[in-house]
Every structure is written in C-alpha cells, then in structure tokens.
Design a protein around this motif. Structure first.
Motif, PDB file in Angstrom:
ATOM      1  N   PHE A 111     -29.965  36.616  61.810  1.00  0.00           N
ATOM      2  CA  PHE A 111     -29.939  35.845  60.566  1.00  0.00           C
ATOM      3  C   PHE A 111     -28.541  35.849  59.953  1.00  0.00           C
ATOM      4  CE2 PHE A 111     -30.123  35.976  55.917  1.00  0.00           C
ATOM      5  CZ  PHE A 111     -30.728  34.760  55.634  1.00  0.00           C
ATOM      6  N   MET A 112     -27.914  37.018  59.918  1.00  0.00           N
ATOM      7  CA  MET A 112     -26.566  37.135  59.358  1.00  0.00           C
ATOM      8  C   MET A 112     -25.577  36.268  60.126  1.00  0.00           C
ATOM      9  SD  MET A 112     -26.536  41.266  58.705  1.00  0.00           S
ATOM     10  CE  MET A 112     -24.737  41.302  58.692  1.00  0.00           C
ATOM     11  N   SER A 113     -25.707  36.272  61.439  1.00  0.00           N
ATOM     12  CA  SER A 113     -24.800  35.472  62.264  1.00  0.00           C
ATOM     13  C   SER A 113     -24.963  33.982  61.989  1.00  0.00           C
ATOM     14  CB  SER A 113     -25.060  35.768  63.746  1.00  0.00           C
ATOM     15  OG  SER A 113     -24.239  34.981  64.575  1.00  0.00           O
ATOM     16  N   SER A 114     -26.218  33.541  61.815  1.00  0.00           N
ATOM     17  CA  SER A 114     -26.475  32.115  61.584  1.00  0.00           C
ATOM     18  C   SER A 114     -26.042  31.666  60.194  1.00  0.00           C
ATOM     19  CB  SER A 114     -27.964  31.820  61.781  1.00  0.00           C
ATOM     20  OG  SER A 114     -28.744  32.477  60.789  1.00  0.00           O
ATOM     21  N   ARG A 115     -25.989  32.603  59.240  1.00  0.00           N
ATOM     22  CA  ARG A 115     -25.611  32.259  57.864  1.00  0.00           C
ATOM     23  C   ARG A 115     -24.176  32.640  57.526  1.00  0.00           C
ATOM     24  NH1 ARG A 115     -30.131  31.134  54.689  1.00  0.00           N
ATOM     25  NH2 ARG A 115     -31.759  30.351  56.098  1.00  0.00           N
ATOM     26  N   GLY A 116     -23.428  33.092  58.509  1.00  0.00           N
ATOM     27  CA  GLY A 116     -22.043  33.463  58.250  1.00  0.00           C
ATOM     28  C   GLY A 116     -21.895  34.716  57.411  1.00  0.00           C
ATOM     29  N   LEU A 117     -22.862  35.619  57.504  1.00  0.00           N
ATOM     30  CA  LEU A 117     -22.837  36.845  56.709  1.00  0.00           C
ATOM     31  C   LEU A 117     -22.303  38.041  57.478  1.00  0.00           C
ATOM     32  CD1 LEU A 117     -26.344  36.532  54.975  1.00  0.00           C
ATOM     33  CD2 LEU A 117     -24.103  35.949  54.023  1.00  0.00           C
ATOM     34  N   SER A 118     -21.962  37.840  58.738  1.00  0.00           N
ATOM     35  CA  SER A 118     -21.457  38.948  59.549  1.00  0.00           C
ATOM     36  C   SER A 118     -20.087  39.392  59.049  1.00  0.00           C
ATOM     37  CB  SER A 118     -21.371  38.529  61.020  1.00  0.00           C
ATOM     38  OG  SER A 118     -22.645  38.173  61.519  1.00  0.00           O
ATOM     39  N   ASP A 119     -19.730  40.620  59.388  1.00  0.00           N
ATOM     40  CA  ASP A 119     -18.451  41.176  58.955  1.00  0.00           C
ATOM     41  C   ASP A 119     -17.288  40.393  59.555  1.00  0.00           C
ATOM     42  OD1 ASP A 119     -16.569  43.217  57.938  1.00  0.00           O
ATOM     43  OD2 ASP A 119     -16.331  43.674  60.069  1.00  0.00           O
ATOM     44  N   ALA A 120     -16.340  40.032  58.712  1.00  0.00           N
ATOM     45  CA  ALA A 120     -15.166  39.286  59.168  1.00  0.00           C
ATOM     46  C   ALA A 120     -13.912  40.152  59.145  1.00  0.00           C
ATOM     47  CB  ALA A 120     -14.951  38.051  58.290  1.00  0.00           C
ATOM     48  N   GLY A 121     -14.093  41.441  58.876  1.00  0.00           N
ATOM     49  CA  GLY A 121     -12.935  42.320  58.753  1.00  0.00           C
ATOM     50  C   GLY A 121     -12.606  43.104  59.996  1.00  0.00           C
ATOM     51  N   GLY A 122     -13.230  42.763  61.110  1.00  0.00           N
ATOM     52  CA  GLY A 122     -12.922  43.460  62.354  1.00  0.00           C
ATOM     53  C   GLY A 122     -13.687  44.745  62.559  1.00  0.00           C
ATOM     54  N   GLY A 123     -14.745  44.945  61.777  1.00  0.00           N
ATOM     55  CA  GLY A 123     -15.525  46.173  61.918  1.00  0.00           C
ATOM     56  C   GLY A 123     -16.421  46.188  63.134  1.00  0.00           C
ATOM     57  N   GLY A 124     -16.666  45.014  63.702  1.00  0.00           N
ATOM     58  CA  GLY A 124     -17.455  44.937  64.924  1.00  0.00           C
ATOM     59  C   GLY A 124     -18.936  45.167  64.707  1.00  0.00           C
ATOM     60  N   ALA A 125     -19.601  45.594  65.791  1.00  0.00           N
ATOM     61  CA  ALA A 125     -21.054  45.757  65.776  1.00  0.00           C
ATOM     62  C   ALA A 125     -21.504  46.815  64.776  1.00  0.00           C
ATOM     63  CB  ALA A 125     -21.543  46.114  67.178  1.00  0.00           C
ATOM     64  N   ALA A 126     -20.718  47.876  64.627  1.00  0.00           N
ATOM     65  CA  ALA A 126     -21.103  48.944  63.697  1.00  0.00           C
ATOM     66  C   ALA A 126     -21.152  48.427  62.263  1.00  0.00           C
ATOM     67  CB  ALA A 126     -20.125  50.112  63.811  1.00  0.00           C
ATOM     68  N   ALA A 127     -20.181  47.588  61.890  1.00  0.00           N
ATOM     69  CA  ALA A 127     -20.151  47.033  60.537  1.00  0.00           C
ATOM     70  C   ALA A 127     -21.332  46.095  60.305  1.00  0.00           C
ATOM     71  CB  ALA A 127     -18.836  46.293  60.309  1.00  0.00           C
ATOM     72  N   ASP A 128     -21.625  45.250  61.289  1.00  0.00           N
ATOM     73  CA  ASP A 128     -22.755  44.330  61.156  1.00  0.00           C
ATOM     74  C   ASP A 128     -24.074  45.090  61.060  1.00  0.00           C
ATOM     75  OD1 ASP A 128     -21.171  42.096  61.153  1.00  0.00           O
ATOM     76  OD2 ASP A 128     -21.372  41.711  63.300  1.00  0.00           O
ATOM     77  N   ARG A 129     -24.186  46.151  61.840  1.00  0.00           N
ATOM     78  CA  ARG A 129     -25.411  46.951  61.806  1.00  0.00           C
ATOM     79  C   ARG A 129     -25.588  47.605  60.437  1.00  0.00           C
ATOM     80  NH1 ARG A 129     -29.111  49.668  64.854  1.00  0.00           N
ATOM     81  NH2 ARG A 129     -29.557  51.826  64.295  1.00  0.00           N
ATOM     82  N   PHE A 130     -24.495  48.103  59.879  1.00  0.00           N
ATOM     83  CA  PHE A 130     -24.557  48.702  58.543  1.00  0.00           C
ATOM     84  C   PHE A 130     -25.012  47.679  57.514  1.00  0.00           C
ATOM     85  CE2 PHE A 130     -22.301  49.131  54.480  1.00  0.00           C
ATOM     86  CZ  PHE A 130     -22.871  50.305  54.011  1.00  0.00           C
ATOM     87  N   LEU A 131     -24.436  46.482  57.573  1.00  0.00           N
ATOM     88  CA  LEU A 131     -24.806  45.431  56.625  1.00  0.00           C
ATOM     89  C   LEU A 131     -26.268  45.028  56.790  1.00  0.00           C
ATOM     90  CD1 LEU A 131     -21.618  43.166  56.797  1.00  0.00           C
ATOM     91  CD2 LEU A 131     -22.282  44.712  54.946  1.00  0.00           C
ATOM     92  N   ALA A 132     -26.729  44.953  58.037  1.00  0.00           N
ATOM     93  CA  ALA A 132     -28.125  44.581  58.289  1.00  0.00           C
ATOM     94  C   ALA A 132     -29.074  45.615  57.702  1.00  0.00           C
ATOM     95  CB  ALA A 132     -28.358  44.428  59.792  1.00  0.00           C
ATOM     96  N   GLN A 133     -28.763  46.884  57.903  1.00  0.00           N
ATOM     97  CA  GLN A 133     -29.619  47.939  57.358  1.00  0.00           C
ATOM     98  C   GLN A 133     -29.568  47.955  55.833  1.00  0.00           C
ATOM     99  OE1 GLN A 133     -27.906  51.240  59.567  1.00  0.00           O
ATOM    100  NE2 GLN A 133     -29.662  51.288  60.954  1.00  0.00           N
ATOM    101  N   PHE A 134     -28.401  47.635  55.282  1.00  0.00           N
ATOM    102  CA  PHE A 134     -28.270  47.588  53.823  1.00  0.00           C
ATOM    103  C   PHE A 134     -29.107  46.448  53.246  1.00  0.00           C
ATOM    104  CE2 PHE A 134     -25.873  46.270  49.954  1.00  0.00           C
ATOM    105  CZ  PHE A 134     -26.120  47.412  49.204  1.00  0.00           C
ATOM    106  N   ILE A 135     -29.091  45.296  53.906  1.00  0.00           N
ATOM    107  CA  ILE A 135     -29.896  44.157  53.452  1.00  0.00           C
ATOM    108  C   ILE A 135     -31.382  44.499  53.514  1.00  0.00           C
ATOM    109  CG2 ILE A 135     -30.594  41.794  54.024  1.00  0.00           C
ATOM    110  CD1 ILE A 135     -27.720  41.264  54.900  1.00  0.00           C
ATOM    111  N   LEU A 136     -31.801  45.149  54.603  1.00  0.00           N
ATOM    112  CA  LEU A 136     -33.202  45.554  54.721  1.00  0.00           C
ATOM    113  C   LEU A 136     -33.583  46.526  53.609  1.00  0.00           C
ATOM    114  CD1 LEU A 136     -33.574  46.025  58.588  1.00  0.00           C
ATOM    115  CD2 LEU A 136     -34.787  44.366  57.159  1.00  0.00           C
ATOM    116  N   PHE A 137     -32.644  47.396  53.252  1.00  0.00           N
ATOM    117  CA  PHE A 137     -32.904  48.326  52.152  1.00  0.00           C
ATOM    118  C   PHE A 137     -33.075  47.578  50.830  1.00  0.00           C
ATOM    119  CE2 PHE A 137     -30.906  50.655  48.594  1.00  0.00           C
ATOM    120  CZ  PHE A 137     -31.841  51.671  48.444  1.00  0.00           C
TER     121      PHE A 137
END
Length: 242
Positions: free
Chosen positions: A16-42
């Motif tokens: 969902f984040m990838s389709s809406r342009g919500l993925s990390d753009a700062g070079g954090g990679g998969a770990a950053a996206d995973r953190f954001l995904a878990q934060f959104i679920l929280f």
C-alpha cells in the motif's frame, strides 16, 4: 500462525505504501519501510475513543518536541531492567583471551571446535556443544560450554549483539528441554507454557547460522526474512512432532 498473519499484514501495508508513494525516500531501504509499515499499523489500532485525526495530531506534536536524545533515554529506561536480569544470570561472559600462533587461531586454556570444522560440518551448533558432555547441566554450566564459541566468533570479527542474544536463547532452550524431560521421566505435570516456549526456542541454531551467513557475506540483516524464517521454523518443529 498468528505471527505469520502479522507478517502478512506488514507486507500488505508495504505494498500500500509503495502504491501511494509513502515509502521512505531517504535511502533507509527495506528496514525504514518496514518500520513505517509497523508504525502505521500501530496508529490504526483502536485506542479508547481516540480518532485517527487525534492520533495524528498527538504524534505530530510529540515529534516536534522529541529528539534522538529523547528516544535514547526512553530506550535506556525500557532496557535497564532487562539488562540487569541478563547480567544477574551471568550468561555468555566473553572473558577469555585469544592469540594468534603460526597464523592459526587458538583460544587459551579451553578446548574449541575449529572455525574450519564449523564451516565444513553438516550438523547443527547443538551437536558441537551437547556432544561434549552428556550429563545434566544448569544454565551457568551451559554458558561456560558456549564460551569458546563466543570467543572464537569475537576473534573472527563475527560476533554481534544479536548473535549473542540467539546463543543465550539457545542456553534457555537446553535448560528448558532438560526440565521438561526430567518432569516427563518422573510422571510430573508439565506446563503448556514451557512446552510452547521450548518449541519457539528450539530452532535457535538455525537462526545463529543465518545470522552468521549475513556476517560472512557482509550483508545487512533483512528482518522481514528473519521473521519469515522464524515462523517457518516454528511450523516445521510442530510438524516434526506430529
């Protein structure tokens, strides 16, 4: 199965984040996206009468006030008790000295399994340690048996905090396994919580080997991969016992 469902939720949010342009753009990679995904679920979890708008407002206000130092202080407070518990158990104390002799690594005053032998072996870490002594051990004596491996990995530059944690979990498993076996031999009642804990801990040796592979190949650990393997290992352990 519950853990597998949680992983599926995270994966859906990542898509969902990838389709809406919500993925990390700062070079954090998969770990950053995973953190954001878990934060959104929280954030979307129900919390009394708080609305989504109120939650976002609270988080926005908190982020304006908080700093990396604030998070470090909270982390210290949250882990202080755990650190005290671990130190009181005296598990895995890496206190032996290593030396180089004729370009071969040895550990003073302690028999070890050679690093080359580990890389060639087809068995698990449990085979290396348990076969050295078939008697009953408590956690302290088990930790002393692990010490040579701990020292060896440190001298090879492969030891990490996460790897040491998995080894500690292995000691807990061996101790718990003996407790359960002794109870069964005496026809004593065993705790279902102990059984489930043992099943979760049993595949620690595979997690150790996976972490070593990441270290040996100089790759960053993929937490999503490790979580998937953890669930897979649990299902395999249950299947083996059926």
């Amino acid at each position: 199965m519950e853990a597998l469902m949680e992983l599926e939720k995270v994966q859906r949010v990542l898509s969902f984040m990838s389709s809406r342009g919500l993925s990390d753009a700062g070079g954090g990679g998969a770990a950053a996206d995973r953190f954001l995904a878990q934060f959104i679920l929280f954030l979307v979890q129900p919390c009394d009468s708080l609305s989504m708008e109120k939650k976002l407002l609270l988080v926005s206000e908190l982020l304006r006030k908080a700093s990396p130092d604030t998070l470090e202080e909270v982390k210290h407070l949250a882990t202080l008790e755990d650190d005290q518990d671990l130190s009181s158990q005296s598990l895995l104390q890496p206190n032996k000295k290593c030396k180089m002799h004729e370009e071969k690594l040895t550990i003073q005053a302690s028999p070890v399994v050679g690093f080359d032998a580990i890389t060639r072996a087809n068995s698990t870490l449990e085979d290396f340690v348990v076969e050295r002594n078939k008697q009953a051990f408590d956690e302290t004596s088990l930790s002393q048996m692990i010490d040579p491996l701990d020292d060896l990995l440190q001298c090879q530059g492969l030891m990490t905090d996460r790897l040491r944690t998995e080894l500690k979990l292995g000691i807990q498993y061996w101790s718990l396994e003996r407790k359960l076996c002794q109870a069964l031999a005496r026809n004593e009642k065993i705790s279902i919580e102990d059984v489930m804990r043992a099943i979760h801990l049993k595949s620690f040796d595979y997690r150790v080997l996976n972490l070593l592979m990441y270290q040996l190949t100089s790759q960053q650990i993929n937490d999503l991969h490790m979580d998937f393997l953890s669930v897979s290992e649990l299902l395999v352990e249950i299947s083996d016992d059926l």
